[in-house]
Motif scaffolding. Structure first.
Motif, mmCIF file in Angstrom:
data_model
loop_
_atom_site.group_PDB
_atom_site.id
_atom_site.type_symbol
_atom_site.label_atom_id
_atom_site.label_comp_id
_atom_site.label_asym_id
_atom_site.label_seq_id
_atom_site.Cartn_x
_atom_site.Cartn_y
_atom_site.Cartn_z
ATOM 1 N N ASP A 13 43.651 -16.492 4.880
ATOM 2 C CA ASP A 13 43.496 -15.141 4.340
ATOM 3 C C ASP A 13 44.645 -14.244 4.786
ATOM 4 O O ASP A 13 45.165 -13.437 4.007
ATOM 5 C CB ASP A 13 42.159 -14.555 4.795
ATOM 6 C CG ASP A 13 41.841 -13.252 4.087
ATOM 7 O OD1 ASP A 13 41.854 -13.231 2.850
ATOM 8 O OD2 ASP A 13 41.589 -12.240 4.775
ATOM 9 N N SER A 14 45.061 -14.401 6.036
ATOM 10 C CA SER A 14 46.139 -13.568 6.575
ATOM 11 C C SER A 14 47.484 -13.924 5.958
ATOM 12 O O SER A 14 48.211 -13.061 5.443
ATOM 13 C CB SER A 14 46.217 -13.721 8.105
ATOM 14 O OG SER A 14 45.031 -13.283 8.721
ATOM 15 N N ARG A 17 48.991 -13.160 2.446
ATOM 16 C CA ARG A 17 49.526 -11.824 2.188
ATOM 17 C C ARG A 17 51.044 -11.856 2.357
ATOM 18 O O ARG A 17 51.558 -12.088 3.441
ATOM 19 C CB ARG A 17 48.895 -10.813 3.156
ATOM 20 C CG ARG A 17 47.463 -10.505 2.817
ATOM 21 C CD ARG A 17 46.787 -9.662 3.874
ATOM 22 N NE ARG A 17 45.639 -8.943 3.328
ATOM 23 C CZ ARG A 17 44.476 -9.502 3.045
ATOM 24 N NH1 ARG A 17 44.294 -10.779 3.289
ATOM 25 N NH2 ARG A 17 43.485 -8.793 2.521
ATOM 26 N N PHE A 171 50.609 -6.082 9.976
ATOM 27 C CA PHE A 171 49.793 -7.199 9.510
ATOM 28 C C PHE A 171 50.046 -8.419 10.387
ATOM 29 O O PHE A 171 49.110 -9.110 10.807
ATOM 30 C CB PHE A 171 50.116 -7.533 8.046
ATOM 31 C CG PHE A 171 49.534 -6.572 7.056
ATOM 32 C CD1 PHE A 171 48.259 -6.779 6.525
ATOM 33 C CD2 PHE A 171 50.251 -5.459 6.644
ATOM 34 C CE1 PHE A 171 47.721 -5.898 5.605
ATOM 35 C CE2 PHE A 171 49.717 -4.573 5.727
ATOM 36 C CZ PHE A 171 48.450 -4.787 5.209
ATOM 37 N N SER A 175 47.200 -10.126 13.065
ATOM 38 C CA SER A 175 46.810 -11.539 12.982
ATOM 39 C C SER A 175 47.219 -12.288 14.244
ATOM 40 O O SER A 175 46.466 -13.113 14.767
ATOM 41 C CB SER A 175 47.443 -12.196 11.752
ATOM 42 O OG SER A 175 48.862 -12.238 11.861
ATOM 43 N N ASP A 207 44.711 -1.375 2.574
ATOM 44 C CA ASP A 207 44.219 -2.751 2.424
ATOM 45 C C ASP A 207 42.923 -2.932 3.218
ATOM 46 O O ASP A 207 42.905 -3.559 4.276
ATOM 47 C CB ASP A 207 45.277 -3.745 2.893
ATOM 48 C CG ASP A 207 44.943 -5.183 2.492
ATOM 49 O OD1 ASP A 207 43.786 -5.430 2.083
ATOM 50 O OD2 ASP A 207 45.822 -6.062 2.598
ATOM 51 N N TYR A 210 41.557 -6.589 4.040
ATOM 52 C CA TYR A 210 42.001 -7.295 5.231
ATOM 53 C C TYR A 210 41.170 -6.877 6.449
ATOM 54 O O TYR A 210 40.874 -7.698 7.317
ATOM 55 C CB TYR A 210 43.486 -7.047 5.491
ATOM 56 C CG TYR A 210 44.044 -7.987 6.549
ATOM 57 C CD1 TYR A 210 43.831 -9.356 6.453
ATOM 58 C CD2 TYR A 210 44.757 -7.516 7.638
ATOM 59 C CE1 TYR A 210 44.314 -10.229 7.415
ATOM 60 C CE2 TYR A 210 45.248 -8.377 8.604
ATOM 61 C CZ TYR A 210 45.021 -9.733 8.488
ATOM 62 O OH TYR A 210 45.493 -10.597 9.448
ATOM 63 N N SER A 213 38.105 -8.883 6.395
ATOM 64 C CA SER A 213 38.387 -10.233 6.866
ATOM 65 C C SER A 213 38.490 -10.275 8.387
ATOM 66 O O SER A 213 37.971 -11.189 9.042
ATOM 67 C CB SER A 213 39.691 -10.737 6.239
ATOM 68 O OG SER A 213 40.044 -12.004 6.735
#
Length: 320
Positions: A13-14, A17, A171, A175, A207, A210, A213
């Motif tokens: 998922d990360s 992007r 981002f 993560s 976002d 995210y 998530s």
């Protein structure tokens, strides 16, 4: 869901992007290499080159891009499942590269140069060595019969939390700090301030998917006793994050994912009942899906995250 699958899902998922992968290239690639990659041309591929055996070792995300304005290449991000270093990683990587080139051949394409990147978040340091070093005592005459290639290694455990928080790409920072600390019980409580700042930076981009998530990942990798405190951290970040947090927390509590009571007010507390009697699992599942849809989750994401049949989820959504 098995813990390895939780890590894999968050990784995919990360790193699906594009903005996160751009940050990875800009901040962590060798400078000479990163400068020659056209970031605008980065495109997520639907292909995976793992097979049944390779899936025991890692999950992959593949990007296509342009190198030096003309050459088409692939960047394969390979997320190592295990918390320890594989003894001979080149063997798995060579198998992966051969799978990619065999697929090129099947599609009647020229073989595409592929940069393999290993992302590792185990506790022990990953010791890099070249493939010829596996064969002790071999001289130059024998080594010429060996394949020799390199891979980029990002050992997340070797980055300090301060280094990670300093990444310009938030981002990537978010993560990275979660993957680094996720094997430590109740880890988020120790990095709450840095985590909150990163969430606020992501929120400023709009976002919110995210952030959803991230919340699911943190809950899945935190021991039960700390989960109420985790919920409080998310609730206090902002109104938007609070809304997402409470909706998911209620839905997950209904599914038995969160044990005990979550501190603070939850509209219509779920303790086997929601605003009166709900009889049977069917009604509970319907309400569960409806809550997640209202915060923007699609059918595929709900089905994969909570291990529900996608056809059932789609049927519930269609009736809303």
């Amino acid at each position: 869901m098995h813990i390895d699958n939780v890590h894999d899902k968050f990784f995919k998922d990360s790193f699906s992007r594009k903005q996160l992968v751009e940050g990875l290239i800009q901040e962590l690639f060798p400078k000479e290499l990163g400068q020659k990659i056209d970031l605008v041309s980065l495109e997520l591929s639907n292909n995976s080159y793992t097979d049944e055996k390779l899936e025991e070792h890692f999950a992959d995300i593949v990007y296509q891009c342009t190198y030096q304005d003309s050459q088409k290449i692939r960047i394969a991000l390979l997320f190592e499942h295990k918390s320890y270093q594989e003894k001979y990683p080149h063997f798995q990587l060579l198998r992966y590269l051969l799978n990619a080139w065999e697929q090129d051949s099947k599609e009647k394409k020229e073989p595409t140069l592929t940069i393999p990147i290993v992302i590792y978040h185990g506790k022990n340091r990953w010791k890099y060595q070249s493939l010829p070093q596996y064969f002790k005592g071999s001289d130059a005459e024998l080594r010429r019969f060996l394949p020799d290639f390199e891979y980029l290694l990002f050992d997340i455990s070797q980055f300090s939390d301060q280094q990670i928080a300093g990444f310009s790409n938030k981002f990537l920072a978010l993560s990275w700090i979660l993957l680094k600390n996720s094997r430590t019980k109740s880890y988020l409580l120790g990095i709450a301030r840095a985590f909150t700042e990163l969430i606020q930076a992501i929120e400023s981009t709009g976002d919110m998917s995210y952030i959803r998530s991230v919340f699911l990942y943190v809950l899945s990798t935190t021991e039960n006793l700390a989960k109420p405190k985790i919920v409080d951290i998310f609730r206090n970040i902002s109104i938007q994050t609070n809304s997402i947090t409470m909706t998911i927390a209620e839905a997950m509590k209904l599914e038995g994912k969160i044990q005990g009571k979550i501190e603070g007010k939850i509209e219509g507390k779920i303790e086997g009942k929601i605003e009166g009697k709900i009889e049977g699992k069917e009604e509970a599942t319907v309400l569960f899906v409806q809550k997640l849809v209202k915060i923007g989750m699609d059918a595929a994401t709900i089905a994969q995250t909570f291990e529900l049949p996608q056809t059932k989820v789609e049927e519930i959504i269609a009736k809303m």
